[in-house]
Motif scaffolding. Structure first.
Motif, PDB file in Angstrom:
ATOM      1  N   SER A  94     -10.891 -17.688   3.630  1.00  0.00           N
ATOM      2  CA  SER A  94      -9.638 -16.951   4.387  1.00  0.00           C
ATOM      3  C   SER A  94      -9.876 -15.116   4.003  1.00  0.00           C
ATOM      4  O   SER A  94     -10.801 -14.917   2.948  1.00  0.00           O
ATOM      5  N   LYS A  95      -9.759 -14.617   5.317  1.00  0.00           N
ATOM      6  CA  LYS A  95      -9.402 -12.562   5.136  1.00  0.00           C
ATOM      7  C   LYS A  95      -8.498 -12.931   4.932  1.00  0.00           C
ATOM      8  O   LYS A  95      -7.034 -13.583   5.413  1.00  0.00           O
ATOM      9  N   ILE A  96      -7.908 -11.454   5.184  1.00  0.00           N
ATOM     10  CA  ILE A  96      -6.079 -11.026   4.985  1.00  0.00           C
ATOM     11  C   ILE A  96      -5.700 -11.892   5.995  1.00  0.00           C
ATOM     12  O   ILE A  96      -4.563 -12.246   5.958  1.00  0.00           O
ATOM     13  N   ASP A  97      -6.258 -11.565   7.185  1.00  0.00           N
ATOM     14  CA  ASP A  97      -5.639 -12.063   8.769  1.00  0.00           C
ATOM     15  C   ASP A  97      -5.488 -13.744   8.884  1.00  0.00           C
ATOM     16  O   ASP A  97      -3.948 -13.884   9.122  1.00  0.00           O
ATOM     17  N   ASP A  98      -6.325 -14.146   7.505  1.00  0.00           N
ATOM     18  CA  ASP A  98      -5.917 -15.537   7.896  1.00  0.00           C
ATOM     19  C   ASP A  98      -4.880 -15.738   6.449  1.00  0.00           C
ATOM     20  O   ASP A  98      -4.140 -16.722   6.452  1.00  0.00           O
ATOM     21  N   VAL A  99      -4.642 -15.040   5.578  1.00  0.00           N
ATOM     22  CA  VAL A  99      -4.100 -15.982   4.624  1.00  0.00           C
ATOM     23  C   VAL A  99      -1.918 -14.657   5.068  1.00  0.00           C
ATOM     24  O   VAL A  99      -1.769 -15.846   4.973  1.00  0.00           O
ATOM     25  N   LEU A 100      -2.424 -14.109   5.789  1.00  0.00           N
ATOM     26  CA  LEU A 100      -0.772 -14.271   6.250  1.00  0.00           C
ATOM     27  C   LEU A 100      -0.650 -14.822   7.183  1.00  0.00           C
ATOM     28  O   LEU A 100       0.781 -15.221   7.136  1.00  0.00           O
ATOM     29  N   PHE A 144      -1.433  -3.531   3.590  1.00  0.00           N
ATOM     30  CA  PHE A 144      -0.067  -2.749   3.563  1.00  0.00           C
ATOM     31  C   PHE A 144       0.498  -4.090   4.139  1.00  0.00           C
ATOM     32  O   PHE A 144       1.721  -3.850   3.334  1.00  0.00           O
ATOM     33  N   GLY A 145       0.224  -3.961   5.407  1.00  0.00           N
ATOM     34  CA  GLY A 145       0.672  -5.231   6.084  1.00  0.00           C
ATOM     35  C   GLY A 145       1.108  -7.121   5.694  1.00  0.00           C
ATOM     36  O   GLY A 145       2.543  -7.247   6.161  1.00  0.00           O
ATOM     37  N   LEU A 146      -0.228  -7.353   4.745  1.00  0.00           N
ATOM     38  CA  LEU A 146       0.302  -8.008   4.669  1.00  0.00           C
ATOM     39  C   LEU A 146       1.039  -7.887   2.488  1.00  0.00           C
ATOM     40  O   LEU A 146       2.201  -9.363   3.101  1.00  0.00           O
ATOM     41  N   VAL A 147       1.437  -7.476   2.587  1.00  0.00           N
ATOM     42  CA  VAL A 147       1.877  -7.168   1.457  1.00  0.00           C
ATOM     43  C   VAL A 147       3.726  -7.033   1.847  1.00  0.00           C
ATOM     44  O   VAL A 147       4.891  -7.865   0.846  1.00  0.00           O
ATOM     45  N   ASP A 183     -13.948  -0.278  -5.077  1.00  0.00           N
ATOM     46  CA  ASP A 183     -13.307   0.471  -4.013  1.00  0.00           C
ATOM     47  C   ASP A 183     -11.900  -0.228  -3.262  1.00  0.00           C
ATOM     48  O   ASP A 183     -10.699   0.460  -3.189  1.00  0.00           O
ATOM     49  N   PHE A 184     -12.388  -1.898  -2.652  1.00  0.00           N
ATOM     50  CA  PHE A 184     -11.460  -2.404  -3.120  1.00  0.00           C
ATOM     51  C   PHE A 184     -10.211  -2.865  -4.204  1.00  0.00           C
ATOM     52  O   PHE A 184      -9.613  -3.202  -3.437  1.00  0.00           O
ATOM     53  N   ASN A 185     -10.708  -3.384  -5.271  1.00  0.00           N
ATOM     54  CA  ASN A 185      -9.632  -3.219  -6.535  1.00  0.00           C
ATOM     55  C   ASN A 185      -9.061  -1.948  -6.530  1.00  0.00           C
ATOM     56  O   ASN A 185      -7.890  -2.082  -6.876  1.00  0.00           O
ATOM     57  N   ARG A 186      -9.391  -0.331  -6.557  1.00  0.00           N
ATOM     58  CA  ARG A 186      -8.540   0.711  -6.409  1.00  0.00           C
ATOM     59  C   ARG A 186      -7.638   0.736  -5.401  1.00  0.00           C
ATOM     60  O   ARG A 186      -6.445   0.706  -5.409  1.00  0.00           O
ATOM     61  N   LEU A 187      -7.910   0.086  -4.027  1.00  0.00           N
ATOM     62  CA  LEU A 187      -7.015  -0.244  -2.734  1.00  0.00           C
ATOM     63  C   LEU A 187      -5.913  -1.199  -3.341  1.00  0.00           C
ATOM     64  O   LEU A 187      -5.016  -0.676  -3.274  1.00  0.00           O
ATOM     65  N   ILE A 188      -6.439  -2.456  -4.038  1.00  0.00           N
ATOM     66  CA  ILE A 188      -5.426  -3.409  -4.215  1.00  0.00           C
ATOM     67  C   ILE A 188      -4.117  -2.658  -5.496  1.00  0.00           C
ATOM     68  O   ILE A 188      -2.955  -2.420  -5.624  1.00  0.00           O
ATOM     69  N   TYR A 189      -5.303  -2.002  -6.674  1.00  0.00           N
ATOM     70  CA  TYR A 189      -3.968  -0.816  -7.027  1.00  0.00           C
ATOM     71  C   TYR A 189      -2.859   0.179  -6.502  1.00  0.00           C
ATOM     72  O   TYR A 189      -1.771   0.421  -6.172  1.00  0.00           O
ATOM     73  N   HIS A 190      -3.788   0.523  -5.686  1.00  0.00           N
ATOM     74  CA  HIS A 190      -2.844   1.223  -4.672  1.00  0.00           C
ATOM     75  C   HIS A 190      -1.401   0.780  -3.966  1.00  0.00           C
ATOM     76  O   HIS A 190      -0.511   1.703  -3.363  1.00  0.00           O
ATOM     77  N   VAL A 191      -1.767  -0.285  -3.272  1.00  0.00           N
ATOM     78  CA  VAL A 191      -0.948  -0.832  -1.928  1.00  0.00           C
ATOM     79  C   VAL A 191       0.013  -1.547  -3.703  1.00  0.00           C
ATOM     80  O   VAL A 191       1.904  -1.460  -2.625  1.00  0.00           O
ATOM     81  N   CYS A 192      -0.455  -1.934  -4.604  1.00  0.00           N
ATOM     82  CA  CYS A 192       0.559  -2.330  -5.687  1.00  0.00           C
ATOM     83  C   CYS A 192       1.437  -1.259  -6.299  1.00  0.00           C
ATOM     84  O   CYS A 192       2.745  -1.320  -6.842  1.00  0.00           O
TER      85      CYS A 192
END
Length: 253
Positions: A94-100, A144-147, A183-192
Motif C-alpha cells: 500500500s501507498k499513501i493513496d491506497d491507505v486513504l 497532509f491530505g491523508l491525516v 527525510d520522510f521521517n522528518r516529514l512525518i514529524y512535520h505533519v504530526c
C-alpha cells in the motif's frame, strides 16, 4: 475600590455615601458568582456536524490499523490482548493513496457501524519512497491530505503515524535510500506537529551502530521486513499505544 468590580459585589457602596471622620466603621464585603442561565449548546464537530450523543451507544471502542505490510504482519487479536478490539485493514504494497482509499472504504462499510474508532494507526511511506530519485518533498501534500481526511472521517480518534524502519541498502542506492528514509521521517514529524497527530518513532530501535540491527532483520539484504524478533519489537510499540501504557515524550502533542 475599582468601580468595575462593584457589579459582582453583594453589598455595593453607593456613590455619594460618606461617613464622619470620628466614626469607626467596619466593612464586610462578600462576593457572589453570576450563573449563566442561558442554555448551553452541545459541542459539535464542525467537520461533520455530529455530537458525542449522536454516536451509537452499542458501538464497541476499537483501534484501527491501516497501512502497508509492516502493519499487515501484526496480529490484531494479540495486540488487543482480549481487552481492546483491534481492526487491522493493512495490506502489503500500500501507498499513501491506497491507505486513504482503504480508510474511506472501511468508513462506508457495515463494520464502521459496529465499532467506535478511538485510535487510528497508520504505517505508510516505504512503498512511496523506495524508488524516489529526487527526494520526498512531493509527498508532503499527500501525507497532509491523508491525516486531514482521517481526522474528518474519525473526529473523535487519536491519529498515530509510525516512522519508517531502516531499509536495506546496497552500493548502488545507499545514499538515495538513507536520505529518503530520514527525510520522510522528518516529514512525518512535520505533519504530526501541524495536524496534532502522534508520531510513533521506531526508527532508532531498529538500528545498531548506525546500521540495521542484524538481530532484528533477516540475513538477506533484500528483505525490508523485520524477522520474528523484530516484529515483536514493533508489536510492543503498538501494544503500549493501544493500551496507553506509555507516554511518548517525542510526540508533538
Amino acid at each position: 475600590m475599582h468601580p468595575g468590580c462593584q457589579s459582582v459585589l453583594q453589598h455595593r457602596v453607593l456613590p455619594g455615601d460618606t461617613i464622619g471622620s470620628n466614626e469607626h466603621v467596619r466593612y464586610s464585603i462578600s462576593f457572589r458568582k453570576h450563573k449563566d442561565v442561558s442554555p448551553v449548546a452541545p459541542v459539535s464537530d464542525e467537520r461533520n456536524g455530529s455530537t458525542p450523543s449522536d454516536l451509537p451507544s452499542c458501538s464497541i471502542p476499537a483501534s484501527l490499523l491501516v497501512g502497508d505490510s509492516f502493519l499487515a504482519r501484526l496480529d490484531a487479536a494479540r495486540l488487543g490482548k482480549s481487552r481492546k478490539k483491534v481492526v487491522n485493514i493493512a495490506k502489503g504494497g500500500s501507498k499513501i493513496d491506497d491507505v486513504l482509499r482503504a480508510i474511506k472504504d472501511f468508513k462506508s462499510s457495515g463494520d464502521n457501524v459496529k465499532y467506535l474508532i478511538d485510535q487510528v494507526f497508520v504505517c505508510v511511506g516505504t512503498n512511496d519512497i523506495r524508488f524516489c530519485r529526487n527526494g520526498v518533498s512531493h509527498l508532503k501534500g499527500q501525507l497532509f491530505g491523508l491525516v486531514r481526511n482521517i481526522k474528518q472521517l474519525f473526529p473523535y480518534a487519536k491519529v498515530f503515524l509510525q516512522s519508517l524502519l531502516p531499509l536495506p541498502i546496497t552500493n548502488m542506492n545507499r545514499n538515495q535510500v538513507v536520505r529518503n528514509v530520514i527525510d520522510f521521517n522528518r516529514l512525518i514529524y512535520h505533519v504530526c506537529s501541524h495536524e496534532r497527530a502522534y508520531m510513533i518513532n521506531v526508527f532508532g530501535s531498529f538500528l545498531s551502530y548506525g546500521h540495521r540491527n542484524p538481530r532484528l532483520f533477516p540475513h538477506s539484504s533484500h528483505d525490508i521486513h523485520p524477522n520474528s524478533r523484530g516484529t515483536g519489537v514493533l508489536a510492543t510499540f503498538y501494544i503500549n499505544r493501544i493500551h496507553e501504557r506509555q507516554f511518548d515524550p517525542f510526540s508533538p502533542n
